[in-house]
Design a protein around this motif. Structure first.
Motif, PDB file in Angstrom:
ATOM      1  N   GLU A   1       0.837  -1.201   0.000  1.00 43.62           N
ATOM      2  CA  GLU A   1       0.000   0.000   0.000  1.00 43.62           C
ATOM      3  C   GLU A   1       0.876   1.256   0.000  1.00 43.62           C
ATOM      4  N   THR A   2       1.900   1.265   0.828  1.00 44.36           N
ATOM      5  CA  THR A   2       2.804   2.410   0.922  1.00 44.36           C
ATOM      6  C   THR A   2       3.574   2.622  -0.378  1.00 44.36           C
ATOM      7  N   ARG A   3       4.064   1.544  -0.961  1.00 45.00           N
ATOM      8  CA  ARG A   3       4.894   1.652  -2.162  1.00 45.00           C
ATOM      9  C   ARG A   3       4.104   2.021  -3.406  1.00 45.00           C
ATOM     10  N   THR A   4       2.834   1.637  -3.463  1.00 43.78           N
ATOM     11  CA  THR A   4       2.045   1.906  -4.668  1.00 43.78           C
ATOM     12  C   THR A   4       1.076   3.070  -4.517  1.00 43.78           C
ATOM     13  N   GLY A   5       0.716   3.397  -3.273  1.00 46.03           N
ATOM     14  CA  GLY A   5      -0.292   4.427  -3.064  1.00 46.03           C
ATOM     15  C   GLY A   5      -1.704   3.917  -3.278  1.00 46.03           C
ATOM     16  N   ILE A   6      -1.858   2.615  -3.396  1.00 49.35           N
ATOM     17  CA  ILE A   6      -3.182   2.000  -3.582  1.00 49.35           C
ATOM     18  C   ILE A   6      -3.640   1.458  -2.237  1.00 49.35           C
ATOM     19  N   LYS A   7      -4.855   1.783  -1.861  1.00 48.44           N
ATOM     20  CA  LYS A   7      -5.388   1.371  -0.557  1.00 48.44           C
ATOM     21  C   LYS A   7      -5.559  -0.147  -0.489  1.00 48.44           C
ATOM     22  N   LYS A   8      -5.460  -0.653   0.752  1.00 53.22           N
ATOM     23  CA  LYS A   8      -5.595  -2.094   0.992  1.00 53.22           C
ATOM     24  C   LYS A   8      -6.906  -2.642   0.436  1.00 53.22           C
TER      25      LYS A   8
END
Length: 97
Positions: free
Chosen positions: A7-14
């Motif tokens: 999530e942190t590396r892609t910016g996509i929420k869980k």
């Protein structure tokens, strides 16, 4: 890596990552000891690809077809451009006229 790092590396929420999993767009490895998802660098690359395709407005169905090699990326982009042309024609103020 765990889902939080992904999530942190892609910016996509869980929640979106899990949705893409349910849709079969990615299949992380499960740890046999604790049944946690373990994401690989390949999963990270796949998720980044999904992110770009979704930003372009490519549908989940078309992404599935791309993954199965049933649809070429060029064809998916052409189809999306046609959709955008149609949407533009429906605008009350059509800048192309």
């Amino acid at each position: 890596m765990k889902i939080k790092e992904l999530e942190t590396r892609t910016g996509i929420k869980k929640t979106n990552i899990r949705y893409y999993e349910r849709e079969g767009l990615m299949t992380p490895h499960r740890n046999d000891e604790n049944n946690y998802r373990e994401y690989s660098e390949e999963d990270l690359r796949q998720l980044e690809r999904i992110k770009v395709l979704r930003l372009l407005g490519i549908s989940i169905t078309d992404i599935k077809d791309l993954n199965k090699r049933g649809l070429a990326l060029e064809d998916a982009v052409k189809e999306r451009l046609q959709q955008l042309d149609e949407e533009e024609k429906m605008l009350p103020f059509n800048p192309s006229k």
